[in-house]
Design a protein around this motif. Structure first.
Motif, PDB file in Angstrom:
ATOM      1  N   ILE A   1       4.249 -12.473  -3.762  1.00  0.00           N
ATOM      2  CA  ILE A   1       2.842 -12.868  -3.668  1.00  0.00           C
ATOM      3  C   ILE A   1       2.804 -14.354  -3.354  1.00  0.00           C
ATOM      4  O   ILE A   1       2.638 -15.204  -4.225  1.00  0.00           O
ATOM      5  CB  ILE A   1       2.087 -12.551  -4.972  1.00  0.00           C
ATOM      6  N   ASP A   2       2.989 -14.683  -2.090  1.00  0.00           N
ATOM      7  CA  ASP A   2       3.091 -16.080  -1.691  1.00  0.00           C
ATOM      8  C   ASP A   2       2.012 -16.498  -0.702  1.00  0.00           C
ATOM      9  O   ASP A   2       2.085 -17.554  -0.102  1.00  0.00           O
ATOM     10  CB  ASP A   2       4.472 -16.351  -1.090  1.00  0.00           C
ATOM     11  N   SER A   3       0.998 -15.647  -0.518  1.00  0.00           N
ATOM     12  CA  SER A   3      -0.071 -15.983   0.420  1.00  0.00           C
ATOM     13  C   SER A   3      -1.276 -15.107   0.122  1.00  0.00           C
ATOM     14  O   SER A   3      -1.183 -14.110  -0.606  1.00  0.00           O
ATOM     15  CB  SER A   3       0.388 -15.760   1.866  1.00  0.00           C
ATOM     16  N   ALA A   4      -2.412 -15.484   0.708  1.00  0.00           N
ATOM     17  CA  ALA A   4      -3.611 -14.665   0.567  1.00  0.00           C
ATOM     18  C   ALA A   4      -3.396 -13.293   1.183  1.00  0.00           C
ATOM     19  O   ALA A   4      -3.833 -12.272   0.641  1.00  0.00           O
ATOM     20  CB  ALA A   4      -4.790 -15.371   1.235  1.00  0.00           C
ATOM     21  N   ALA A   5      -2.698 -13.244   2.320  1.00  0.00           N
ATOM     22  CA  ALA A   5      -2.435 -11.966   2.975  1.00  0.00           C
ATOM     23  C   ALA A   5      -1.612 -11.048   2.083  1.00  0.00           C
ATOM     24  O   ALA A   5      -1.819  -9.832   2.057  1.00  0.00           O
ATOM     25  CB  ALA A   5      -1.717 -12.203   4.306  1.00  0.00           C
ATOM     26  N   ALA A   6      -0.671 -11.636   1.339  1.00  0.00           N
ATOM     27  CA  ALA A   6       0.160 -10.834   0.450  1.00  0.00           C
ATOM     28  C   ALA A   6      -0.664 -10.225  -0.677  1.00  0.00           C
ATOM     29  O   ALA A   6      -0.421  -9.091  -1.100  1.00  0.00           O
ATOM     30  CB  ALA A   6       1.295 -11.682  -0.120  1.00  0.00           C
ATOM     31  N   LEU A   7      -1.654 -10.965  -1.165  1.00  0.00           N
ATOM     32  CA  LEU A   7      -2.521 -10.427  -2.208  1.00  0.00           C
ATOM     33  C   LEU A   7      -3.382  -9.284  -1.682  1.00  0.00           C
ATOM     34  O   LEU A   7      -3.573  -8.269  -2.345  1.00  0.00           O
ATOM     35  CB  LEU A   7      -3.406 -11.538  -2.775  1.00  0.00           C
ATOM     36  N   VAL A   8      -3.901  -9.453  -0.476  1.00  0.00           N
ATOM     37  CA  VAL A   8      -4.697  -8.383   0.122  1.00  0.00           C
ATOM     38  C   VAL A   8      -3.818  -7.154   0.352  1.00  0.00           C
ATOM     39  O   VAL A   8      -4.237  -6.015   0.130  1.00  0.00           O
ATOM     40  CB  VAL A   8      -5.341  -8.861   1.439  1.00  0.00           C
ATOM     41  N   ASP A   9      -2.581  -7.383   0.791  1.00  0.00           N
ATOM     42  CA  ASP A   9      -1.654  -6.267   0.989  1.00  0.00           C
ATOM     43  C   ASP A   9      -1.392  -5.555  -0.330  1.00  0.00           C
ATOM     44  O   ASP A   9      -1.324  -4.322  -0.377  1.00  0.00           O
ATOM     45  CB  ASP A   9      -0.344  -6.781   1.584  1.00  0.00           C
ATOM     46  N   ALA A  10      -1.246  -6.320  -1.416  1.00  0.00           N
ATOM     47  CA  ALA A  10      -1.024  -5.711  -2.724  1.00  0.00           C
ATOM     48  C   ALA A  10      -2.173  -4.782  -3.091  1.00  0.00           C
ATOM     49  O   ALA A  10      -1.970  -3.684  -3.627  1.00  0.00           O
ATOM     50  CB  ALA A  10      -0.853  -6.795  -3.782  1.00  0.00           C
ATOM     51  N   ALA A  11      -3.403  -5.213  -2.808  1.00  0.00           N
ATOM     52  CA  ALA A  11      -4.559  -4.366  -3.100  1.00  0.00           C
ATOM     53  C   ALA A  11      -4.565  -3.112  -2.236  1.00  0.00           C
ATOM     54  O   ALA A  11      -4.949  -2.033  -2.684  1.00  0.00           O
ATOM     55  CB  ALA A  11      -5.847  -5.156  -2.886  1.00  0.00           C
ATOM     56  N   SER A  12      -4.103  -3.240  -0.981  1.00  0.00           N
ATOM     57  CA  SER A  12      -4.170  -2.112  -0.049  1.00  0.00           C
ATOM     58  C   SER A  12      -3.210  -0.991  -0.396  1.00  0.00           C
ATOM     59  O   SER A  12      -3.403   0.146   0.034  1.00  0.00           O
ATOM     60  CB  SER A  12      -3.896  -2.598   1.378  1.00  0.00           C
ATOM     61  N   ILE A  13      -2.147  -1.276  -1.171  1.00  0.00           N
ATOM     62  CA  ILE A  13      -1.194  -0.232  -1.522  1.00  0.00           C
ATOM     63  C   ILE A  13      -1.308   0.156  -2.995  1.00  0.00           C
ATOM     64  O   ILE A  13      -0.409   0.766  -3.549  1.00  0.00           O
ATOM     65  CB  ILE A  13       0.248  -0.668  -1.201  1.00  0.00           C
ATOM     66  N   THR A  14      -2.430  -0.204  -3.612  1.00  0.00           N
ATOM     67  CA  THR A  14      -2.652   0.070  -5.030  1.00  0.00           C
ATOM     68  C   THR A  14      -3.850   0.983  -5.198  1.00  0.00           C
ATOM     69  O   THR A  14      -4.895   0.768  -4.589  1.00  0.00           O
ATOM     70  CB  THR A  14      -2.876  -1.246  -5.793  1.00  0.00           C
ATOM     71  N   ALA A  15      -3.686   1.998  -6.009  1.00  0.00           N
ATOM     72  CA  ALA A  15      -4.791   2.905  -6.313  1.00  0.00           C
ATOM     73  C   ALA A  15      -4.784   3.193  -7.802  1.00  0.00           C
ATOM     74  O   ALA A  15      -3.739   3.103  -8.453  1.00  0.00           O
ATOM     75  CB  ALA A  15      -4.640   4.209  -5.523  1.00  0.00           C
ATOM     76  N   PRO A  16      -5.940   3.526  -8.384  1.00  0.00           N
ATOM     77  CA  PRO A  16      -5.965   3.887  -9.806  1.00  0.00           C
ATOM     78  C   PRO A  16      -5.146   5.152 -10.050  1.00  0.00           C
ATOM     79  O   PRO A  16      -5.103   6.055  -9.215  1.00  0.00           O
ATOM     80  CB  PRO A  16      -7.452   4.111 -10.090  1.00  0.00           C
ATOM     81  N   VAL A  17      -4.467   5.190 -11.183  1.00  0.00           N
ATOM     82  CA  VAL A  17      -3.624   6.328 -11.553  1.00  0.00           C
ATOM     83  C   VAL A  17      -4.143   6.911 -12.864  1.00  0.00           C
ATOM     84  O   VAL A  17      -4.331   6.199 -13.844  1.00  0.00           O
ATOM     85  CB  VAL A  17      -2.149   5.899 -11.715  1.00  0.00           C
ATOM     86  N   LEU A  18      -4.378   8.215 -12.884  1.00  0.00           N
ATOM     87  CA  LEU A  18      -4.896   8.870 -14.082  1.00  0.00           C
ATOM     88  C   LEU A  18      -3.791   9.073 -15.112  1.00  0.00           C
ATOM     89  O   LEU A  18      -2.660   9.441 -14.776  1.00  0.00           O
ATOM     90  CB  LEU A  18      -5.498  10.227 -13.715  1.00  0.00           C
ATOM     91  N   ASP A  19      -4.137   8.837 -16.366  1.00  0.00           N
ATOM     92  CA  ASP A  19      -3.229   9.122 -17.470  1.00  0.00           C
ATOM     93  C   ASP A  19      -3.271  10.630 -17.717  1.00  0.00           C
ATOM     94  O   ASP A  19      -4.305  11.164 -18.121  1.00  0.00           O
ATOM     95  CB  ASP A  19      -3.677   8.351 -18.717  1.00  0.00           C
ATOM     96  N   PRO A  20      -2.157  11.348 -17.471  1.00  0.00           N
ATOM     97  CA  PRO A  20      -2.189  12.809 -17.610  1.00  0.00           C
ATOM     98  C   PRO A  20      -2.433  13.276 -19.040  1.00  0.00           C
ATOM     99  O   PRO A  20      -2.781  14.439 -19.257  1.00  0.00           O
ATOM    100  CB  PRO A  20      -0.796  13.231 -17.120  1.00  0.00           C
ATOM    101  N   ARG A  21      -2.282  12.387 -20.028  1.00  0.00           N
ATOM    102  CA  ARG A  21      -2.550  12.759 -21.415  1.00  0.00           C
ATOM    103  C   ARG A  21      -4.042  12.816 -21.709  1.00  0.00           C
ATOM    104  O   ARG A  21      -4.467  13.438 -22.691  1.00  0.00           O
ATOM    105  CB  ARG A  21      -1.874  11.770 -22.362  1.00  0.00           C
ATOM    106  N   LYS A  22      -4.832  12.152 -20.869  1.00  0.00           N
ATOM    107  CA  LYS A  22      -6.265  12.057 -21.122  1.00  0.00           C
ATOM    108  C   LYS A  22      -7.110  12.673 -20.016  1.00  0.00           C
ATOM    109  O   LYS A  22      -8.326  12.767 -20.161  1.00  0.00           O
ATOM    110  CB  LYS A  22      -6.661  10.585 -21.281  1.00  0.00           C
TER     111      LYS A  22
END
Length: 706
Positions: free
Chosen positions: A206-227
């Motif tokens: 995470i060394d630039s603004a573009a890297a932060l945007v990229d981090a968001a683009s490959i991240t999605a919420p994950v459901l806890d299968p216990r709940k």
């Protein structure tokens, strides 16, 4: 909107333990606004967020307000597959929404078609440069029109966005792609990835603004299968015409029903009709006869010919190599490996240790967000040292993040790079759940030396893109172990490969001087591993010559191209593989970023493919959302990959999926270092933030937290 039925994502209410996601959100907002000023990026109203609309079901479990169902229809002919994926987005809430879904595809799949289905109407998508497609989508969204956008985030990771889905409405997105069928040791395999596993995002990346945007683009919420109950059901139907009668047809990870379909075909479908998208689907079959030594497929498209050649060199029946070896085993014990994956990795390591000979030397490196080497340098494979390694393997438990780069550097460190009297081999045991693939490949390409790198993908949803690309750059091979039952057979084949490469120094020539072959760098071939080569030429005629060396002796084969079988889709597979060549050259610093972007964009536009530089966009030109109606965002949450431990993979308290969070980075995707770097970056962007404040005030209505 009744608070008792729908929980909305809180975008502007950070808590202390949510500082990392909040920083990412704020930085993405600043970057988006700054880019909007320059006219080169997302508009200010496009807030990067992983929040999701949720509804409380009768049994108390949380369910996404946007329900997703996927139907996959696969037609396999010979060694190519045509896959149609229909994703149905149903808005069960009482507000208008924009849905975003992060999903995987095969790393060598060529996505070339997008259709948006609204009732009886079909809107066909168009391929555009990425920025242009994004602006078309944003404009249509702002005008209340239904619109869909398919973007590539990685070669095996894509995002679907669908805007202006009305209350109670269902919008379908149909994409199609071409993919090759793999053939290894006589087994034909088609693998369909169904879920994106949470990715670790190293703080150093995470060394630039573009890297932060990229981090968001490959991240999605994950459901806890216990709940939460499983979501995103998938149905799969496969129509198989292999060109021969298969001796065995199995699906190792899903129960299937198999029926004859005509004289030469088979119909395969899931026994349960549909399953949650929480693990990869794999179909394997064999030929009752010996696998052919050569298969040629061709297609004429436009004014050019395209060829796919699958060439199996003769088996090397000589004794295994007697050269002593230096083997470095690298085992991933990060949180995402908890459970069955860790068991598979430990069992694989111990099986490999038992295969060592007294003349071999070895070392073991384990990594999570720390790293340990069992020995300072490779040691002889004596009984005493091996027993120590067995005990060490038994003591390894999964925890922490996935800092893979330091382990790669340690494994590549070679104290005797000029030693030709020993074979140096590195075996990685990992699920590859990282985001910094480019750093890994650049390091491997620069420091590989005489090492050969063999990747063993562990778990139900490994990062096949990273695995196959590292094996290619490392001149090794890739083996997948999806279940503990696979360990013995898959590792035995790999260990046999390690002792005896079949063919080296491979080169291909043709009478057609203008032919463009791909891959650029032909790999060493190992036992049971055929060469898959693609070519483009104005006219493919005459003969094709393959040269190589087997056990030090020259080998050559000449084939007549007139024997090639007509096969639709070969041209797109050539283009996809050519794009991979350009990406590899770019990652290894052999071509500039601008040159690579231009070449990839040209190939994407010419062959109508989704690439990192091109996207597919579809717009229904009839506005549907009333001008006064607000538009909420809903990222479709993902299931946790089968077998993973939620607390160790995603984390507890900091990033567990809660409706009050905005951007959720998995615990295997961040730590305090990211917080510090994000803070420093925000300071650097402070001036830009002042300039763009008035633009941020134009963001849609302020979200309220429930």
């Amino acid at each position: 909107m009744p608070s008792s039925s729908i929980l909305k994502s809180c975008l502007l209410k950070p808590r202390l333990e949510q500082g990392i996601p909040f920083l990412l959100f704020l930085t993405a907002m600043v970057v988006s606004a700054t880019a909007a000023v320059a006219g080169t990026g997302p508009k200010t109203e496009d807030r990067i967020t992983a929040g999701a609309l949720l509804m409380r079901s009768g049994d108390g479990l949380e369910q996404p307000a946007v329900r997703l169902g996927t139907d996959m229809d696969v037609a396999i002919t010979g060694q190519t597959a045509r896959v149609k994926v229909v994703q149905s987005f149903r808005n069960t809430s009482d507000v208008w929404v924009e849905a975003t879904y992060l999903y995987p595809l095969p790393e060598d799949g060529a996505v070339d078609s997008l259709k948006m289905l609204i009732g009886q109407r079909v809107i066909v998508g168009e391929i555009k440069r990425r920025a242009e497609a994004y602006m078309i989508y944003q404009d249509a969204k702002a005008e209340g029109k239904k619109t869909g956008l398919v973007e590539q985030q990685r070669s095996n990771m894509f995002t679907n966005r669908i805007a202006n889905i009305g209350p109670g409405e269902t919008v379908q997105i149909a994409i199609e792609y071409q993919a090759p069928v793999m053939r290894v040791s006589g087994d034909y395999t088609l693998r369909l990835p169904l879920v994106v596993g949470p990715r670790y995002i190293p703080p150093a990346s995470i060394d630039s603004a573009a890297a932060l945007v990229d981090a968001a683009s490959i991240t999605a919420p994950v459901l806890d299968p216990r709940k939460n109950a499983p979501v995103n059901p998938v149905s799969i139907a496969v129509h198989l015409k292999p060109g021969f009668t298969p001796a065995a047809l199995v699906s190792p990870y899903h129960a299937v029903l198999v029926e004859k379909d005509g004289e030469a075909g088979y119909s395969i479908r899931l026994a349960d009709n549909e399953v949650p998208a929480d693990r990869d689907f794999e179909l394997r079959w064999r030929s009752a006869e010996a696998a052919p030594a050569l298969e040629l497929f061709r297609e004429h498209l436009g004014d050019k010919d395209y060829l796919m050649a699958v060439i199996a060199p003769p088996a090397d029946d000589s004794a295994p190599s007697v050269l002593p070896r230096d083997l470095v085993f690298v085992i991933d014990n990060s949180g995402s490996m908890a459970g069955p994956s860790m068991e598979q990795a430990r069992a694989s390591l111990q099986l490999a240790l038992r295969s060592l000979k007294p003349t071999d030397r070895f070392n073991v490196i384990r990594f999570d967000d720390t790293m340990t080497k069992l020995f300072d340098h490779p040691v002889p494979a004596t009984l005493e040292q091996l027993q120590l390694a067995y005990r060490y393997a038994d003591s390894i438990n999964a925890q922490g993040g996935t800092e893979m780069l330091p382990a790669l550097k340690a494994a590549l460190a070679d104290a005797t790079p000029e030693d030709t009297g020993r074979v140096r081999q590195i075996i990685f045991l990992t699920d590859g759940a990282i985001s910094n693939e480019t750093q890994m490949l650049a390091t491997l390409g620069a420091a590989r030396g005489r090492s050969r790198v063999f990747m063993v993908g562990i778990g139900s949803a490994p990062n096949n893109f990273l695995m196959s690309r590292m094996a290619e750059v490392g001149r090794g091979s890739y083996t997948n172990i999806g279940d503990t039952a696979d360990v013995s057979s898959r590792m035995t084949k790999l260990l046999n490969q390690l002792t005896r490469p079949v063919m080296t120094d491979i080169a291909v020539t043709s009478e057609e001087s203008d032919a463009r072959f791909t891959p650029d760098q032909l790999p060493d071939l190992y036992q049971g591993q055929p060469l898959v080569m693609l070519a483009q030429a104005p006219t493919l005629g005459g003969v094709l010559k393959i040269h190589g060396s087997i056990a030090g002796a020259p080998w050559e084969r000449t084939v007549d191209l007139k024997d090639a079988i007509e096969a639709p889709g070969v041209a797109k597979l050539w283009a996809k593989r050519r794009i991979t060549d350009v990406e590899v050259a770019n990652q290894l610093g052999r071509v500039t970023n601008d040159s690579a972007a231009s070449s990839i964009a040209e190939l994407g536009l010419t062959f109508s493919l989704v690439t990192r530089e091109t996207s597919l966009v579809a717009v229904d030109h009839t506005p549907s959302r009333p001008e006064e109606a607000p538009l909420d965002k809903a990222n479709v949450p993902l299931n946790l990959p089968h077998g993973q431990d939620f607390d160790k993979t995603v984390g507890s308290g900091v990033v567990s999926y809660q409706p009050s969070q905005s951007v959720n980075l998995p615990h295997t995707a961040t730590d305090a270092g990211l917080l510090l770097r994000g803070g420093l970056l925000l300071l650097g962007l402070g001036l830009a933030g002042l300039v763009t404040t008035r633009f941020l005030h134009t963001v849609g209505r302020r979200e309220e937290c429930v």
